[in-house]
Design an enzyme around this catalytic site. Structure first.
Site, PDB file in Angstrom:
ATOM      1  N   CYS A 100      -1.053   3.553  11.111  1.00 51.61           N
ATOM      2  CA  CYS A 100      -0.851   4.708  12.148  1.00 51.61           C
ATOM      3  C   CYS A 100      -2.170   4.958  12.864  1.00 51.61           C
ATOM      4  O   CYS A 100      -2.710   6.038  13.000  1.00 51.61           O
ATOM      5  CB  CYS A 100      -0.441   5.777  11.256  1.00 51.61           C
ATOM      6  SG  CYS A 100      -1.885   6.308   9.736  1.00 51.61           S
ATOM      7  N   ASP A 113      -0.415   0.410  -5.406  1.00 49.61           N
ATOM      8  CA  ASP A 113      -1.478   1.300  -4.614  1.00 49.61           C
ATOM      9  C   ASP A 113      -2.654   1.357  -5.863  1.00 49.61           C
ATOM     10  O   ASP A 113      -2.492   1.179  -7.062  1.00 49.61           O
ATOM     11  CB  ASP A 113      -1.047   2.694  -4.501  1.00 49.61           C
ATOM     12  CG  ASP A 113      -1.680   3.292  -3.347  1.00 49.61           C
ATOM     13  OD1 ASP A 113      -1.467   3.212  -2.002  1.00 49.61           O
ATOM     14  OD2 ASP A 113      -2.749   3.850  -3.667  1.00 49.61           O
ATOM     15  N   CYS A 155       1.017  -1.182  -0.092  1.00 52.03           N
ATOM     16  CA  CYS A 155       0.041   0.014  -0.059  1.00 52.03           C
ATOM     17  C   CYS A 155       1.073   1.233   0.133  1.00 52.03           C
ATOM     18  O   CYS A 155       0.918   1.899   1.059  1.00 52.03           O
ATOM     19  CB  CYS A 155      -0.876  -0.136   1.207  1.00 52.03           C
ATOM     20  SG  CYS A 155      -1.896  -1.479   1.573  1.00 52.03           S
ATOM     21  N   ALA A 156       1.566   1.404  -1.145  1.00 51.01           N
ATOM     22  CA  ALA A 156       2.743   2.262  -1.073  1.00 51.01           C
ATOM     23  C   ALA A 156       2.224   3.739  -0.884  1.00 51.01           C
ATOM     24  O   ALA A 156       3.269   4.761  -0.654  1.00 51.01           O
ATOM     25  CB  ALA A 156       3.317   2.136  -2.616  1.00 51.01           C
ATOM     26  N   GLY A 198       4.617   7.209  -1.379  1.00 57.24           N
ATOM     27  CA  GLY A 198       5.662   6.562  -1.599  1.00 57.24           C
ATOM     28  C   GLY A 198       6.869   6.699  -0.518  1.00 57.24           C
ATOM     29  O   GLY A 198       8.137   6.368  -0.519  1.00 57.24           O
ATOM     30  N   GLY A 199       6.466   7.349   0.439  1.00 58.51           N
ATOM     31  CA  GLY A 199       7.673   7.822   1.543  1.00 58.51           C
ATOM     32  C   GLY A 199       8.221   6.315   2.332  1.00 58.51           C
ATOM     33  O   GLY A 199       9.785   6.621   2.058  1.00 58.51           O
ATOM     34  N   LYS A 200       7.701   5.496   2.368  1.00 58.26           N
ATOM     35  CA  LYS A 200       8.290   4.154   2.886  1.00 58.26           C
ATOM     36  C   LYS A 200       8.981   3.414   1.568  1.00 58.26           C
ATOM     37  O   LYS A 200      10.254   2.958   1.743  1.00 58.26           O
ATOM     38  CB  LYS A 200       7.234   3.404   3.550  1.00 58.26           C
ATOM     39  CG  LYS A 200       6.812   4.083   4.875  1.00 58.26           C
ATOM     40  CD  LYS A 200       5.852   3.294   5.668  1.00 58.26           C
ATOM     41  CE  LYS A 200       4.996   3.896   6.510  1.00 58.26           C
ATOM     42  NZ  LYS A 200       3.998   5.160   5.958  1.00 58.26           N
ATOM     43  N   ASP A 246       1.410  -1.351   5.000  1.00 59.50           N
ATOM     44  CA  ASP A 246       1.075  -0.072   5.661  1.00 59.50           C
ATOM     45  C   ASP A 246      -0.535   0.190   5.403  1.00 59.50           C
ATOM     46  O   ASP A 246      -0.817   0.929   4.536  1.00 59.50           O
ATOM     47  CB  ASP A 246       2.106   0.936   5.393  1.00 59.50           C
ATOM     48  CG  ASP A 246       1.720   2.115   6.184  1.00 59.50           C
ATOM     49  OD1 ASP A 246       0.993   2.111   7.140  1.00 59.50           O
ATOM     50  OD2 ASP A 246       2.138   3.366   5.938  1.00 59.50           O
TER      51      ASP A 246
END
Length: 420
Positions: free
Chosen positions: A357, A257, A233-234, A237-239, A304
């Site tokens: 989160c 995604d 679940c990009a 794209g931070g991770k 995520d």
């Protein structure tokens, strides 16, 4: 630089607040759109407007109680400046009417300690009840107080372009006060919130803006050189960018995604990063054919998962008013389905990390527990051991970050290993 407080600036804050309190769109999107439409507002003016209206979203319930009833947007702002930001009547003089002075003095005199617990925490009743059940009354109050503060600005150093010491030195040379993060070896925490979009280090890809807690998810996945890794679940794209750097730009990294828009936002970040091992791909759903083709082949998979976002209330305070028990229940069904689908990609001996989160056990421990009960081929890897190998201190079998304890967003993550 502090904004000059004028009736015109106050009017901008009132206009933004009126849009926010409709709760039609995410607060950050509403504020960003308003600033695009009012480009005459400088950096200090924008900071004043954003900080003030977000303070209303954070503290609105206790403010309303202390002001004894329904408030106009104007009075919400005045009360927030006085009760939350600590402004005196002298500082409010440019906009405060004589008829409002007595009302504001009475609101200041109302002791916050006399408010009911959920009101004092500025939480809706359903959310307070869940958190109080999980954490107890005292810790829920400490957690709520931390979530009602503004989040600091964290950067993640891109190790393909720079190291942390170099970034810190260059920021210091530009009079930007920063310090190494306490948890992530790649994190830099800024004292203030300067505009960074045109900073040479940002344009060169030497850093990205990323909460320090979010950075730890990549270290929990622990990708290696040459592996096949999937960011399920990009998002924007931070991770993904962190995983690519940890892989030293080798192997294959798939960024999936369901949103075209989010993947489009990844492109400029990818270009700055210097990564060439990332393969973005839009999928229709978690059981897309692109997913099935990779069944049993991935060394590592990060999920995520879409969640309530209630761990990010420091940044997104509107979420506590936009989410409800029904939306959380719907999310847990989706989370379980996504975890099931992502697990099919993991090869024997491979690793799956499930993360959110969210603060709620229904979205976290319950999802992982149900998955492990159904899939004896997976076992829980102690997060503390995985992170300790990389010099990161963490207690417990799962990663559980809380704003009042770690000064990060709220995160949950569990590392699961498929038996060889």
């Amino acid at each position: 630089m502090k904004a000059r407080f004028t009736p015109a600036l106050f009017a901008h804050a009132e206009a933004v607040l009126g849009q926010l309190l409709r709760f039609d769109h995410p607060a950050d999107a509403v504020v960003s759109r308003y600033f695009r439409e009012h480009r005459q507002l400088g950096h200090a003016d924008r900071a004043f407007v954003a900080e003030t209206v977000f303070a209303v979203l954070r503290r609105g319930r206790s403010i309303e109680a202390r002001c004894a009833g329904q408030l106009s947007d104007r009075r919400r702002l005045l009360a927030t400046l006085a009760l939350v930001r600590g402004w005196s009547q002298r500082e409010l003089a440019p906009v405060l009417k004589a008829s409002e002075e007595e009302w504001l003095a009475a609101a200041k005199a109302m002791p916050e300690a006399e408010l009911p617990p959920a009101v004092r925490c500025d939480l809706p009743e359903w959310l307070y009840a869940r958190l109080e059940q999980q954490f107890g009354a005292d810790e829920t109050l400490a957690l709520a107080r931390a979530m009602n503060q503004s989040a600091p600005l964290d950067l993640r150093v891109n190790t393909l372009k720079a190291d942390r010491e170099t970034v810190l030195a260059k920021l210091a040379a530009d009079d930007i006060t920063a310090a190494p993060g306490a948890l992530s070896p790649l994190a830099v925490r800024l004292r203030d919130k300067p505009a960074l979009a045109k900073h040479p280090l940002f344009l060169d890809g030497a850093f990205e803006v990323q909460d320090e807690g979010s950075q730890l998810l990549g270290f929990l996945l622990e990708p290696k050189r040459g592996e096949m890794v999937v960011d399920f679940c990009a998002g924007a794209g931070g991770k993904t960018l962190l995983l690519g750097a940890l892989m030293r730009n080798t192997g294959r990294l798939y960024a999936f995604d369901v949103s075209d828009k989010r993947l489009v936002n990844l492109k400029p970040r990818l270009a700055r990063s210097g990564l060439s091992n990332v393969h973005p791909g839009r999928i229709e759903h978690e059981r897309d054919q692109k997913i099935k083709r990779l069944a049993g082949k991935a060394d590592r998979v990060l999920v995520d998962a879409p969640c309530s976002g209630l761990g990010t209330l420091r940044r997104n305070p509107d979420l506590k008013w936009r989410q409800n028990e029904t939306s959380v229940t719907e999310l847990t069904v989706k989370q379980a389905s996504i975890l099931e689908a992502a697990a099919t990609l993991v090869r024997p001996g491979g690793r799956l990390v499930y993360a959110t989160c969210s603060l709620l056990s229904a979205e976290n421990d319950a999802i992982v527990g149900a998955f492990l009960d159904k899939h004896p081929e997976f076992t829980l890897l102690p997060a503390s051991a995985v992170l300790a190998r990389q010099g990161i201190a963490c207690d417990g079998d799962v990663l559980r970050l809380l704003p009042h304890k770690h000064n990060t967003d709220g995160f949950f993550a569990a590392a699961l290993e498929r038996k060889a």
